[in-house]
Scaffold this motif. Structure first.
Motif, PDB file in Angstrom:
ATOM      1  N   VAL A  19       0.838  -1.202   0.000  1.00 12.69           N
ATOM      2  CA  VAL A  19       0.000   0.000   0.000  1.00 12.69           C
ATOM      3  C   VAL A  19       0.877   1.258   0.000  1.00 12.69           C
ATOM      4  CG1 VAL A  19      -1.590   1.351   1.435  1.00 12.69           C
ATOM      5  CG2 VAL A  19      -2.086  -1.032   0.948  1.00 12.69           C
TER       6      VAL A  19
ATOM      7  N   HIS B 145       0.803   3.946  -3.072  1.00  9.60           N
ATOM      8  CA  HIS B 145       0.450   5.353  -2.850  1.00  9.60           C
ATOM      9  C   HIS B 145       1.558   6.280  -3.347  1.00  9.60           C
ATOM     10  CE1 HIS B 145      -3.404   5.211  -0.967  1.00  9.60           C
ATOM     11  NE2 HIS B 145      -3.003   4.345  -0.064  1.00  9.60           N
TER      12      HIS B 145
ATOM     13  N   GLU C 224      -8.802   0.797  -0.897  1.00  6.95           N
ATOM     14  CA  GLU C 224      -9.207   1.222   0.442  1.00  6.95           C
ATOM     15  C   GLU C 224      -9.481   0.042   1.375  1.00  6.95           C
ATOM     16  OE1 GLU C 224     -12.608   1.166  -2.376  1.00  6.95           O
ATOM     17  OE2 GLU C 224     -10.829   2.406  -2.352  1.00  6.95           O
TER      18      GLU C 224
ATOM     19  N   GLU D 268      -6.307  -0.306   3.417  1.00  5.66           N
ATOM     20  CA  GLU D 268      -5.702   0.877   4.039  1.00  5.66           C
ATOM     21  C   GLU D 268      -6.034   0.961   5.505  1.00  5.66           C
ATOM     22  OE1 GLU D 268      -7.311   3.722   1.230  1.00  5.66           O
ATOM     23  OE2 GLU D 268      -5.330   3.923   0.375  1.00  5.66           O
TER      24      GLU D 268
END
Length: 91
Positions: free
Chosen positions: A72, A76, A88, A91
């Motif tokens: 992640v 990003h 998401e 996350e």
């Protein structure tokens, strides 16, 4: 020069993550490249990525969460503030 530096740095990060999780670097790179190209996270492709490890569903889920915890951050950074649909969930 800077673009080459960024590409090499990302390649090293992918190789490090792949090694830590027992995956082929080329397979993980393809997985990341596909996410970045489409800006969509595909959970089925994550399952396919981990298939060679031949894990049961419980162990695979633990491995998925650990891998995505590392990925992640990288995703990003590569997305540079753009949204990756479906990410998401991790996350």
């Amino acid at each position: 020069g800077y673009e080459l530096f960024k590409v090499e740095k990302n390649a090293k990060e992918i190789a490090k993550i792949a090694k830590a999780h027992g995956l082929e670097t080329s397979a993980l790179k393809t997985f990341v490249d596909d996410i970045m190209y489409r800006m969509i996270f595909d959970g089925e492709k994550l399952t396919d990525l981990l298939a060679p490890l031949e894990l049961g569903w419980k162990d695979r889920r633990v491995k998925e969460l650990a891998l995505m915890d590392d990925l992640v951050k990288l995703l990003h950074k590569q997305a540079q503030g753009n949204k990756i649909s479906g990410l998401e969930a991790y996350e």
